[in-house]
Design a protein around this motif. Structure first.
Motif, PDB file in Angstrom:
ATOM      1  N   ALA A  59      -2.870   4.919  12.931  1.00 47.15           N
ATOM      2  CA  ALA A  59      -3.228   3.891  11.951  1.00 47.15           C
ATOM      3  C   ALA A  59      -3.806   2.679  12.662  1.00 47.15           C
ATOM      4  CB  ALA A  59      -1.999   3.479  11.145  1.00 47.15           C
ATOM      5  N   GLN A  60      -4.836   2.136  12.061  1.00 50.18           N
ATOM      6  CA  GLN A  60      -5.405   0.874  12.510  1.00 50.18           C
ATOM      7  C   GLN A  60      -5.232  -0.117  11.373  1.00 50.18           C
ATOM      8  OE1 GLN A  60      -9.344   0.902  14.219  1.00 50.18           O
ATOM      9  NE2 GLN A  60      -9.150   3.069  14.691  1.00 50.18           N
ATOM     10  N   HIS A  61      -4.933  -1.345  11.725  1.00 50.58           N
ATOM     11  CA  HIS A  61      -4.714  -2.386  10.723  1.00 50.58           C
ATOM     12  C   HIS A  61      -5.769  -3.461  10.920  1.00 50.58           C
ATOM     13  CE1 HIS A  61      -0.935  -0.499   9.649  1.00 50.58           C
ATOM     14  NE2 HIS A  61      -0.674  -0.400  10.944  1.00 50.58           N
ATOM     15  N   THR A  69      -2.763  -8.067   7.729  1.00 50.15           N
ATOM     16  CA  THR A  69      -3.473  -6.812   7.473  1.00 50.15           C
ATOM     17  C   THR A  69      -3.968  -6.789   6.035  1.00 50.15           C
ATOM     18  OG1 THR A  69      -2.165  -5.570   9.073  1.00 50.15           O
ATOM     19  CG2 THR A  69      -3.259  -4.289   7.346  1.00 50.15           C
ATOM     20  N   CYS A 117       0.846  -1.188   0.000  1.00 48.32           N
ATOM     21  CA  CYS A 117       0.000   0.000   0.000  1.00 48.32           C
ATOM     22  C   CYS A 117       0.892   1.253   0.000  1.00 48.32           C
ATOM     23  CB  CYS A 117      -0.904  -0.023   1.234  1.00 48.32           C
ATOM     24  SG  CYS A 117      -2.225   1.184   1.141  1.00 48.32           S
ATOM     25  N   VAL A 135       3.281  -3.282   7.070  1.00 44.74           N
ATOM     26  CA  VAL A 135       2.072  -3.531   7.850  1.00 44.74           C
ATOM     27  C   VAL A 135       2.202  -4.865   8.574  1.00 44.74           C
ATOM     28  CG1 VAL A 135       0.574  -2.201   6.319  1.00 44.74           C
ATOM     29  CG2 VAL A 135       0.888  -4.624   5.912  1.00 44.74           C
ATOM     30  N   ASP A 186       1.442   2.832   3.446  1.00 45.60           N
ATOM     31  CA  ASP A 186       1.786   1.968   4.565  1.00 45.60           C
ATOM     32  C   ASP A 186       2.682   0.837   4.084  1.00 45.60           C
ATOM     33  OD1 ASP A 186       1.734   1.285   7.197  1.00 45.60           O
ATOM     34  OD2 ASP A 186      -0.388   0.807   7.271  1.00 45.60           O
ATOM     35  N   ARG A 237      -6.224   5.259   8.385  1.00 41.44           N
ATOM     36  CA  ARG A 237      -5.492   6.366   9.007  1.00 41.44           C
ATOM     37  C   ARG A 237      -6.476   7.470   9.355  1.00 41.44           C
ATOM     38  NH1 ARG A 237      -0.210   6.053   9.396  1.00 41.44           N
ATOM     39  NH2 ARG A 237       0.926   4.783   7.903  1.00 41.44           N
ATOM     40  N   CYS A 275      -6.488  -0.867  -0.280  1.00 39.72           N
ATOM     41  CA  CYS A 275      -5.534  -1.184   0.787  1.00 39.72           C
ATOM     42  C   CYS A 275      -5.641  -0.242   1.976  1.00 39.72           C
ATOM     43  CB  CYS A 275      -4.103  -1.196   0.253  1.00 39.72           C
ATOM     44  SG  CYS A 275      -3.494   0.411  -0.309  1.00 39.72           S
ATOM     45  N   ALA A 276      -6.242   0.950   1.781  1.00 40.91           N
ATOM     46  CA  ALA A 276      -6.286   1.905   2.889  1.00 40.91           C
ATOM     47  C   ALA A 276      -7.463   2.849   2.762  1.00 40.91           C
ATOM     48  CB  ALA A 276      -4.993   2.719   2.939  1.00 40.91           C
ATOM     49  N   THR A 323      -5.740  -0.777   5.970  1.00 31.16           N
ATOM     50  CA  THR A 323      -5.212   0.184   6.935  1.00 31.16           C
ATOM     51  C   THR A 323      -6.147   1.386   6.959  1.00 31.16           C
ATOM     52  OG1 THR A 323      -2.939  -0.496   6.542  1.00 31.16           O
ATOM     53  CG2 THR A 323      -3.259   1.694   7.490  1.00 31.16           C
TER      54      THR A 323
END
Length: 184
Positions: free
Chosen positions: A44-46, A34, A24, A30, A27, A39, A173-174, A37
């Motif tokens: 950041a949380q995965h 994961t 990603c 990771v 990120d 943000r 991915c994010a 992600t």
């Protein structure tokens, strides 16, 4: 419930293969497992497939008419695709916990990001305060099968959009939540 565990295991395998192929852009490193992600406000949380599977599942069918290049000899075809996954709104509500409806977050924009850098944007209002949010899906399956390597392991579609392409994010991915006055 056994079907869900089998699906989560299959999706995890697909994610492992896909993560080896493309990282990603926001990120690079990771934690293992994961697939998404998030943000927000500098943190950041995965999320893994198991995290997504813990959210309410959503299934939607997208129907559209595709005209033939030679409309005189071939009639338009009706296409129907079944998508399974979770609503983007539910993913964000989990990630933002108590902040999902706070006054500051109501002015947020949400960017969905693909491994190739493609981005699609949403506003808090359209996801949490309109019927559009009922049709924005983080997709894990298409027609009951995990997404192909070309599309996934996750994708995102705004199924209520008049033109389906601009906010169709393959290889999601994010998610980046941008709240005015705070770091993403």
């Amino acid at each position: 419930m056994g079907h869900m565990r089998t699906l989560v295991a299959a999706l995890a395998l697909v994610a492992t293969v896909a993560s080896a192929q493309a990282a990603c852009p926001i990120d690079g490193a990771v934690p293992a497992g994961t697939v998404l992600t998030i943000r927000s406000a500098g943190a950041a949380q995965h999320l893994s497939f198991a995290d997504l599977a813990a959210l309410p599942s959503a299934e939607r069918v997208q129907r559209r008419t595709v005209a033939s290049a030679d409309a005189a000899s071939a009639p338009a075809q009706e296409l129907s695709l079944g998508y399974g996954g979770v609503l983007l709104r539910d993913v964000l509500a989990r990630a933002l916990t108590g902040d999902a409806n706070s006054r500051a977050v109501r002015a947020a924009t949400i960017e969905a990001l693909a491994t190739d850098g493609y981005r699609a944007a949403f506003s808090w209002g359209e996801l949490f305060n309109s019927t559009t949010g009922d049709q924005v899906l983080v997709i894990t399956t298409q027609d009951g099968v995990p997404l192909s390597a070309e599309l996934g392991p996750l994708a995102l579609r705004a199924l209520a959009d008049l033109r389906p392409g601009p906010r169709h994010v393959r290889n999601l991915c994010a998610l980046v939540v941008r709240v005015p006055g705070s770091a993403p």
